[in-house]
Write an enzyme that holds these catalytic residues in place. Structure first.
Site, mmCIF file in Angstrom:
data_model
loop_
_atom_site.group_PDB
_atom_site.id
_atom_site.type_symbol
_atom_site.label_atom_id
_atom_site.label_comp_id
_atom_site.label_asym_id
_atom_site.label_seq_id
_atom_site.Cartn_x
_atom_site.Cartn_y
_atom_site.Cartn_z
ATOM 1 N N SER A 1 0.755 -0.889 0.083
ATOM 2 C CA SER A 1 0.068 -0.055 -0.040
ATOM 3 C C SER A 1 0.855 1.374 0.021
ATOM 4 C CB SER A 1 -1.036 -0.170 1.022
ATOM 5 O OG SER A 1 -1.949 0.985 1.202
ATOM 6 N N ASP B 1 -9.240 -6.432 -4.751
ATOM 7 C CA ASP B 1 -8.899 -5.012 -4.069
ATOM 8 C C ASP B 1 -10.010 -3.733 -4.243
ATOM 9 O OD1 ASP B 1 -7.540 -2.796 -2.844
ATOM 10 O OD2 ASP B 1 -5.751 -3.172 -3.711
ATOM 11 N N HIS C 1 -6.908 -6.132 -0.453
ATOM 12 C CA HIS C 1 -5.715 -5.098 -0.440
ATOM 13 C C HIS C 1 -4.393 -5.621 0.335
ATOM 14 C CE1 HIS C 1 -4.237 -1.219 -1.156
ATOM 15 N NE2 HIS C 1 -3.863 -1.142 0.382
#
Length: 728
Positions: free
Chosen positions: A551, A673, A701
């Site tokens: 991320s 995601d 995710h």
């Protein structure tokens, strides 16, 4: 109680007797009845006399004790006046010892001119026209607090009563202390107005949760508290950190009235932040007393030392009652010399209350004055309930040390904070075994030589594992977590990787449990995070790594790999941020508003929402415990200010550097995601010159949490690590 009815007279008759024999029998019965009743009355009276004698003895003992304390108080005040100092005690109706008579000579405004000068130079002198007062929200012995608007931001405005010299001196002292004390768990101070008699104001953060006492007992003390134990222990941790800030300030500060009603809560939620407030009784320890305190600590740790502690100078001696009886240290009650260890005792009493869920001594049904006498005589001290001691043995040991009768046996706040830090799993009550195991392995490494930080080391939170036998030649894995997260994010992947290679998971500067020891008010920009990571790499690793970023950690990884290509052998981007530039208009917002926005990030509502969005299999992974793990680091004292600093820097902007990545790169992306569009995965694969895209099926995710085995296999294959490596 009505007296018993008198028995009939043995010589009187109520009815004529039919015979002399019958009358004699009745007279004998009457005599026996009268004798029995008389004996009963005598027994009752004896019992009452004994009870009265016992009460008289207790009253005499209390009067004698009061006389002794009065003599000590008189002597201490006389000695203080002879030295040119004021008294230290005055009894208020609410059993709090006020400082009203503790004033310098004159009208109490000595030092006001220099304070105003400091305010002007520091930029915190408040103009009345800038403040719009709202409704009254609190009233105490020192003044009235209103909601207010200051420069467009909501604040709390305390209008202080300065009607006497002592109150004026108290106001000046409180302003001076708060203006120079910055800590995430000290009530944020915005400014003050020093314009007696009507405009003596203190502006602070507006706390919507009231005091800690109100937060604990919203329906009154008699109904106890329903707050979770983990939340109460977290608040104790925050209070200890705030008091450590006072202990380590220069000169040192003593609060002198630590108790639940002097802590304010940011909100009414269980995850609210606690702020230490009300510094009207606070005092500085200068010179001799500070040296004496340190010497006593040294003597305790080294009893064979031949050097006695130095005596404090007369201006550092404090002997008067100051504080609130139920939380007051015995040496303070006895008017003996005391120092910062009196605050430790008060903290211990507050800790006992937080753990027990009820005020100290609640079970004794005594007045505060009776409790104070018993504490002074060593007959009472705050104690944890047996069930609480069994549930939190580490906390019980800390509490017992804090309320030791001998002040030299009490720990420093630095040691108390260290003890809380070491008991992380106990304090936060994590459930997932992998999270508990990772938390237990987490340690803080002092990282020095960080560019832009001077000589100050950064206590870097990390979990590290050396290379197993046969895996020494493999490049170490370094795992970077996402936005506003911690190394606990890798709790499921880390144990799988360490079996074949040296592995590190660390907390980026400003997040997790990394502490730069600046209260979060330093530089936490992407450049600062990169400098910290580079210093960590040089100190702890020193050879090329496989850098894994998830991320926003992916943006941090791109930033580091392109700035220091010599440090990175391979790059792994997991659902990475890279093409979203900046963070919006955060830098233009007034600080109070921006800080309020940051604090939303720690709320249960937002954390639960993010938790649900992160996973494909929500039923299995998006649990309450997973939310707590992700929220845990937000209770660190520097978290809010450090996060605000990062957001005001406008965050990472690496989109133009993606094509400059020179390392072999593995792009991994969860097919499901819902946080970052999977279209970004294709774009990474197209723009990174030497890259490979791997889709992770049935995954959202966070592949490292939802599909750790799949990610392990992909990383080992990408890094060229074979099965033949022996597990550690």
């Amino acid at each position: 109680m009505a007296p018993p009815r008198a028995p009939p007279s043995p010589t009187a008759t109520n009815a004529p007797s039919s015979s002399p024999a019958g009358g004699a029998a009745r007279s004998e019965e009457d005599l026996e009845t009268a004798l029995g009743m008389a004996n009963d009355i005598i027994s009752q009276m004896d019992a009452k006399v004994k009870a009265l004698e016992a009460s008289a003895e207790e009253a005499n003992a209390m009067r004698a004790q009061a006389a002794r304390l009065g003599e000590k108080l008189t002597a201490a005040r006389r000695a203080a006046r002879e030295r040119g100092f004021g008294d230290d005690a005055d009894l208020c109706a609410d059993d709090e010892i006020d400082d009203d008579v503790d004033a310098p000579s004159g009208d109490g405004w000595a030092g006001a001119a220099s304070l105003v000068a400091d305010a002007r130079s520091g930029g915190w002198l408040v103009r009345p026209d800038d403040v719009v007062l709202g409704a009254e929200i609190g009233r105490g012995s020192s003044g009235v607090t209103h909601r207010a608007m200051w420069r467009g931001a909501p604040v709390a405005c305390k209008i202080v009563d300065v009607s006497s010299p002592g109150r004026a001196a108290t106001f000046l002292r409180e302003v001076r202390v708060q203006s120079r004390t910055r800590h995430p768990n000290v009530l944020p101070f915005y400014g003050a107005r020093v314009d007696p008699p009507d405009r003596c104001w203190i502006l602070t953060t507006l706390c919507h949760g009231g005091t800690l006492k109100q937060w604990l007992y919203p329906k009154g003390v008699d109904n106890g508290t329903k707050r979770p134990l983990a939340a109460r222990l977290r608040i104790a941790h925050e209070l200890a950190r705030a008091l450590r800030c006072l202990e380590e300030s220069s000169p040192r500060l003593i609060h002198r009235d630590v108790k639940p009603s002097n802590l304010f809560m940011s909100s009414d939620a269980d995850d609210a932040t606690a702020y230490l407030a009300d510094f009207g009784l606070a005092r500085e320890i200068r010179g001799g007393e500070a040296d004496a305190t340190e010497a006593r600590e040294t003597l305790k740790s080294n009893p064979n030392s031949s050097s006695p502690p130095p005596k404090p100078s007369s201006e550092d001696v404090m002997t008067g009652e100051t504080g609130t009886y139920v939380y007051m240290a015995p040496e303070v009650v006895r008017h003996e010399r005391y120092d910062a260890k009196a605050d430790v005792y008060s903290f211990g009493a507050t800790l006992v209350e937080l753990v027990n869920g009820a005020p100290p001594y609640r079970e004794y049904f005594q007045t505060p004055v009776q409790i104070a006498f018993a504490v002074a005589d060593g007959k009472l001290r705050p104690e944890l309930k047996a069930a609480a001691s069994r549930a939190c043995p580490g906390i019980a040991a800390v509490a017992q040390e804090c309320v030791a009768r001998d002040p030299t046996s009490r720990p420093s706040f630095a040691k108390i904070v260290d003890a809380f830090d070491a008991m992380l799993p106990e304090v936060t009550a994590l459930e997932e075994p992998a999270a508990v195991a990772m938390a237990k392995r987490c340690r803080q490494v002092p990282v020095a030589d960080v560019a832009g930080r001077g000589a100050r080391a950064i206590m870097t939170s990390c979990v590290g594992a050396p290379a197993p036998e046969g895996g020494e030649g493999n490049a170490p894995f370094v795992l970077l977590h996402g936005f506003d997260s911690s190394c606990l994010e890798y709790r499921r992947l880390f144990p799988l990787l360490e079996r074949r290679a040296e592995t590190w998971a660390l907390d980026l500067l400003g997040w997790g449990f990394t502490d730069a020891d600046d209260g979060g008010i330093g530089d936490y920009s992407p450049e600062a995070k990169r400098a910290h990571l580079h210093a960590f790499w040089k100190q702890e690793i020193g050879r090329p790594i496989t850098l894994v970023g998830a991320s926003l950690g992916g943006a941090a990884a791109i930033d580091f790999a392109t700035a220091h290509p010599e440090c990175v052998e391979r790059l792994v981007l997991v659902d990475a941020q890279g093409f979203i530039e900046g963070l919006g208009p955060m830098g233009l917002m007034p600080r109070p508003i921006a800080l309020a926005g940051v604090n939303v990030l720690k709320t249960r509502i937002l954390r639960n929402t993010a938790n649900q969005m992160a996973y494909c299999d929500k039923a299995t992974f998006a649990t309450e415990d997973a939310m707590r793990v992700g929220q845990l680091h937000t209770f660190q004292p520097q978290w809010a200010d450090a996060t605000l600093s990062f957001m005001k820097s406008d965050g990472y902007k690496v989109a133009k550097r993606v094509s400059a990545i020179t390392q072999p790169t593995l792009v991994m992306w969860g097919r499901e995601d819902k946080i970052l569009d999977p279209a970004y995965a294709t774009r990474f694969a197209e723009e990174v010159p030497n890259s490979k895209l791997l889709w992770v099926e049935k995954c959202g995710h966070v592949a490292h949490l939802e599909q750790p085995e799949v990610m392990r296999d992909a990383l080992f294959e990408f890094a060229g690590i074979g099965e033949e490596v022996v597990a550690a």
